[in-house]
Design a protein around this motif. Sequence first.
Motif, PDB file in Angstrom:
ATOM      1  N   LYS A  41       0.765  -1.253  -0.157  1.00  0.00           N
ATOM      2  CA  LYS A  41      -0.068  -0.157   0.122  1.00  0.00           C
ATOM      3  C   LYS A  41       0.967   1.148   0.043  1.00  0.00           C
ATOM      4  O   LYS A  41       0.603   2.290  -0.556  1.00  0.00           O
ATOM      5  CB  LYS A  41      -0.852   0.136   1.233  1.00  0.00           C
ATOM      6  N   ALA A  42       2.092   1.277   0.619  1.00  0.00           N
ATOM      7  CA  ALA A  42       2.986   2.200   0.819  1.00  0.00           C
ATOM      8  C   ALA A  42       3.514   2.716  -0.637  1.00  0.00           C
ATOM      9  O   ALA A  42       3.389   3.734  -1.227  1.00  0.00           O
ATOM     10  CB  ALA A  42       3.964   2.091   1.796  1.00  0.00           C
ATOM     11  N   ASN A  43       3.976   1.567  -1.416  1.00  0.00           N
ATOM     12  CA  ASN A  43       4.380   1.656  -2.869  1.00  0.00           C
ATOM     13  C   ASN A  43       3.357   2.061  -3.890  1.00  0.00           C
ATOM     14  O   ASN A  43       3.611   3.007  -4.298  1.00  0.00           O
ATOM     15  CB  ASN A  43       4.760   0.352  -3.204  1.00  0.00           C
ATOM     16  N   GLU A  44       2.015   1.843  -3.410  1.00  0.00           N
ATOM     17  CA  GLU A  44       1.192   2.259  -4.272  1.00  0.00           C
ATOM     18  C   GLU A  44       0.978   3.975  -4.190  1.00  0.00           C
ATOM     19  O   GLU A  44       0.649   4.612  -4.928  1.00  0.00           O
ATOM     20  CB  GLU A  44      -0.345   1.614  -3.949  1.00  0.00           C
ATOM     21  N   VAL A  45       1.058   4.163  -2.790  1.00  0.00           N
ATOM     22  CA  VAL A  45       1.086   5.688  -2.578  1.00  0.00           C
ATOM     23  C   VAL A  45       2.126   6.464  -3.213  1.00  0.00           C
ATOM     24  O   VAL A  45       1.840   7.607  -3.904  1.00  0.00           O
ATOM     25  CB  VAL A  45       0.977   6.080  -0.806  1.00  0.00           C
ATOM     26  N   VAL A  46       3.074   5.868  -3.174  1.00  0.00           N
ATOM     27  CA  VAL A  46       4.271   6.488  -3.821  1.00  0.00           C
ATOM     28  C   VAL A  46       4.066   6.492  -5.398  1.00  0.00           C
ATOM     29  O   VAL A  46       4.349   7.651  -5.998  1.00  0.00           O
ATOM     30  CB  VAL A  46       5.648   5.585  -3.565  1.00  0.00           C
ATOM     31  N   GLN A  47       3.749   5.444  -5.786  1.00  0.00           N
ATOM     32  CA  GLN A  47       3.459   5.468  -7.374  1.00  0.00           C
ATOM     33  C   GLN A  47       2.491   6.447  -7.791  1.00  0.00           C
ATOM     34  O   GLN A  47       2.571   7.179  -8.715  1.00  0.00           O
ATOM     35  CB  GLN A  47       2.832   3.756  -7.718  1.00  0.00           C
ATOM     36  N   THR A  48       1.389   6.667  -7.014  1.00  0.00           N
ATOM     37  CA  THR A  48       0.415   7.649  -7.287  1.00  0.00           C
ATOM     38  C   THR A  48       0.872   8.982  -7.311  1.00  0.00           C
ATOM     39  O   THR A  48       0.541   9.714  -8.318  1.00  0.00           O
ATOM     40  CB  THR A  48      -0.786   7.381  -6.280  1.00  0.00           C
ATOM     41  N   ILE A  49       1.792   9.191  -6.498  1.00  0.00           N
ATOM     42  CA  ILE A  49       2.306  10.482  -6.091  1.00  0.00           C
ATOM     43  C   ILE A  49       3.357  10.790  -7.427  1.00  0.00           C
ATOM     44  O   ILE A  49       3.301  11.712  -8.060  1.00  0.00           O
ATOM     45  CB  ILE A  49       3.262  10.714  -4.888  1.00  0.00           C
ATOM     46  N   LYS A  50       4.167   9.778  -7.716  1.00  0.00           N
ATOM     47  CA  LYS A  50       4.921   9.975  -8.937  1.00  0.00           C
ATOM     48  C   LYS A  50       4.298   9.999 -10.065  1.00  0.00           C
ATOM     49  O   LYS A  50       4.653  10.844 -11.050  1.00  0.00           O
ATOM     50  CB  LYS A  50       5.859   8.652  -9.009  1.00  0.00           C
ATOM     51  N   ALA A  51       3.150   9.304 -10.450  1.00  0.00           N
ATOM     52  CA  ALA A  51       2.166   9.372 -11.673  1.00  0.00           C
ATOM     53  C   ALA A  51       1.883  10.838 -11.837  1.00  0.00           C
ATOM     54  O   ALA A  51       1.548  11.262 -12.725  1.00  0.00           O
ATOM     55  CB  ALA A  51       1.154   8.406 -11.535  1.00  0.00           C
ATOM     56  N   ALA A  52       1.699  11.476 -10.713  1.00  0.00           N
ATOM     57  CA  ALA A  52       0.950  12.879 -10.651  1.00  0.00           C
ATOM     58  C   ALA A  52       2.066  13.826 -10.746  1.00  0.00           C
ATOM     59  O   ALA A  52       1.892  15.036 -10.832  1.00  0.00           O
ATOM     60  CB  ALA A  52       0.054  13.204  -9.656  1.00  0.00           C
ATOM     61  N   GLY A  53       3.405  13.340 -11.018  1.00  0.00           N
ATOM     62  CA  GLY A  53       4.475  14.175 -11.251  1.00  0.00           C
ATOM     63  C   GLY A  53       5.200  14.656  -9.981  1.00  0.00           C
ATOM     64  O   GLY A  53       6.146  15.621  -9.967  1.00  0.00           O
ATOM     65  N   GLY A  54       4.763  14.237  -8.881  1.00  0.00           N
ATOM     66  CA  GLY A  54       5.460  14.285  -7.625  1.00  0.00           C
ATOM     67  C   GLY A  54       6.489  13.571  -7.283  1.00  0.00           C
ATOM     68  O   GLY A  54       6.923  12.482  -7.936  1.00  0.00           O
ATOM     69  N   LYS A  55       7.362  13.676  -6.138  1.00  0.00           N
ATOM     70  CA  LYS A  55       8.565  13.120  -5.573  1.00  0.00           C
ATOM     71  C   LYS A  55       8.074  12.298  -4.309  1.00  0.00           C
ATOM     72  O   LYS A  55       7.576  13.079  -3.614  1.00  0.00           O
ATOM     73  CB  LYS A  55       9.603  13.719  -5.609  1.00  0.00           C
ATOM     74  N   ALA A  56       8.360  11.092  -4.065  1.00  0.00           N
ATOM     75  CA  ALA A  56       8.176  10.357  -2.798  1.00  0.00           C
ATOM     76  C   ALA A  56       8.656   9.092  -2.886  1.00  0.00           C
ATOM     77  O   ALA A  56       9.335   8.426  -3.581  1.00  0.00           O
ATOM     78  CB  ALA A  56       6.483   9.920  -2.961  1.00  0.00           C
ATOM     79  N   ALA A  57       9.013   8.589  -1.474  1.00  0.00           N
ATOM     80  CA  ALA A  57       9.675   7.319  -1.011  1.00  0.00           C
ATOM     81  C   ALA A  57       9.122   6.568   0.185  1.00  0.00           C
ATOM     82  O   ALA A  57       8.636   7.303   0.878  1.00  0.00           O
ATOM     83  CB  ALA A  57      11.103   7.523  -1.037  1.00  0.00           C
ATOM     84  N   ALA A  58       8.798   5.229  -0.258  1.00  0.00           N
ATOM     85  CA  ALA A  58       8.236   4.557   1.076  1.00  0.00           C
ATOM     86  C   ALA A  58       9.503   4.136   1.948  1.00  0.00           C
ATOM     87  O   ALA A  58      10.235   3.505   1.591  1.00  0.00           O
ATOM     88  CB  ALA A  58       7.445   3.425   0.562  1.00  0.00           C
ATOM     89  N   VAL A  59       9.308   4.275   3.215  1.00  0.00           N
ATOM     90  CA  VAL A  59      10.265   3.937   4.227  1.00  0.00           C
ATOM     91  C   VAL A  59       9.583   3.083   5.434  1.00  0.00           C
ATOM     92  O   VAL A  59       8.679   3.732   6.033  1.00  0.00           O
ATOM     93  CB  VAL A  59      11.100   5.215   4.615  1.00  0.00           C
ATOM     94  N   GLN A  60       9.776   2.017   5.764  1.00  0.00           N
ATOM     95  CA  GLN A  60       9.454   1.246   6.772  1.00  0.00           C
ATOM     96  C   GLN A  60       9.875   1.541   8.043  1.00  0.00           C
ATOM     97  O   GLN A  60      11.133   1.671   8.053  1.00  0.00           O
ATOM     98  CB  GLN A  60       9.698  -0.200   6.652  1.00  0.00           C
ATOM     99  N   CYS A  61       9.208   1.756   9.090  1.00  0.00           N
ATOM    100  CA  CYS A  61       9.628   1.853  10.614  1.00  0.00           C
ATOM    101  C   CYS A  61       8.518   1.975  11.453  1.00  0.00           C
ATOM    102  O   CYS A  61       7.579   2.367  11.245  1.00  0.00           O
ATOM    103  CB  CYS A  61      10.097   3.419  10.526  1.00  0.00           C
ATOM    104  N   ASN A  62       8.845   1.042  12.650  1.00  0.00           N
ATOM    105  CA  ASN A  62       7.563   1.121  13.742  1.00  0.00           C
ATOM    106  C   ASN A  62       8.179   2.392  14.576  1.00  0.00           C
ATOM    107  O   ASN A  62       8.921   2.467  15.360  1.00  0.00           O
ATOM    108  CB  ASN A  62       7.935  -0.221  14.337  1.00  0.00           C
ATOM    109  N   ILE A  63       7.312   3.294  14.418  1.00  0.00           N
ATOM    110  CA  ILE A  63       7.605   4.601  14.994  1.00  0.00           C
ATOM    111  C   ILE A  63       7.447   4.653  16.679  1.00  0.00           C
ATOM    112  O   ILE A  63       7.534   5.358  17.362  1.00  0.00           O
ATOM    113  CB  ILE A  63       6.859   5.928  14.508  1.00  0.00           C
ATOM    114  N   SER A  64       6.774   3.479  17.005  1.00  0.00           N
ATOM    115  CA  SER A  64       6.755   3.346  18.260  1.00  0.00           C
ATOM    116  C   SER A  64       8.069   2.806  19.314  1.00  0.00           C
ATOM    117  O   SER A  64       7.791   2.579  20.386  1.00  0.00           O
ATOM    118  CB  SER A  64       5.372   2.461  18.739  1.00  0.00           C
TER     119      SER A  64
END
Length: 246
Positions: A41-64
């Motif tokens: 799902k995170a990769n899909e968000v990145v792909q959608t952003i890139k398809a719209a001409g934006g810049k993004a990267a997915a990074v895993q982390c348990n923030i807790s």
Amino acid sequence: MLNGKIAVVTGASRGIGRSIAASLAREGAEVIVNYISSEQKANEVVQTIKAAGGKAAAVQCNISDPVQSKDFYANIIKDYGTIDILVNNAGITKDNLIMKMTEEDFMDVIQTNLAGTFYGIKQVSRMMLKKRSGRIINIASVVGVLGNIGQANYAASKAGIIGLTKATAKELASRGITVNAVAPGFIETDMTDAVSESMREKLMEDIPMRKLGGTEDIAETVVFLASDKAKYITGQVICVDGGMAM
Ligand SMILES: NC(=O)c1ccc[n+]([C@@H]2O[C@H](COP(=O)([O-])OP(=O)(O)OC[C@H]3O[C@@H](n4cnc5c(N)ncnc54)[C@H](OP(=O)(O)O)[C@@H]3O)[C@@H](O)[C@H]2O)c1
């Protein structure tokens, strides 16, 4: 509006975080899309952003986890040179009545929602203080303002985020860093899908606008707070809730 800015959105693989990431990217920010387990799902968000001409990267982390959080932010600062905008959005619920709520469920929600937000702020504040600029936006909840039956852990975590926001805002204000909270009401996401139909009907009675919010309602408020238009706003809690808390 946010061209050249580096933004981190925690819990951006789904729901409100996904929408925040897309909106910040639309305004020109390069967005780090954090997730804990939904890699696809995170990769899909990145792909959608890139398809719209934006810049993004997915990074895993348990923030807790304070150790993972420290590495996560240090690596982003190393790779991107800075973090201009931090959106502490990742959050969980483990609802139950107080008498039935386990100590573990109480602490899990506090650990993710409140401690996770603290760890993020702690990791970016030194760098933001040095460069004398930065935007920190914490996603609280109207439940942290009003309380809610069956959500003692969640309400405490979100009320804690509000206190944390105000204390941090005071500490960082003189160095040009703003720290605000957005308190969503009842927003259509996976989190609220879990709410029963009877609870949903009861909740609707408490919403003066008589409808749920969309994730974009929260995202646009975050974009505003991250922008130069909000440069003199700090320590505030903005309820985006159809009038629930007033
Ligand atoms: N929806 C509402 O009505 C509402 C109302 C008030 C406040 N809020 C707040 O808004 C925020 C987002 O809510 P939502 O409804 O969009 O939630 P959601 O759809 O359940 O999504 C939660 C997100 O947080 C991530 N996450 C959970 N634990 C994490 C951890 N330990 N480390 C990193 N990421 C983690 C999830 O990642 P994975 O996909 O990898 O699991 C997911 O991206 C939360 O803070 C929530 O409390 C929501």
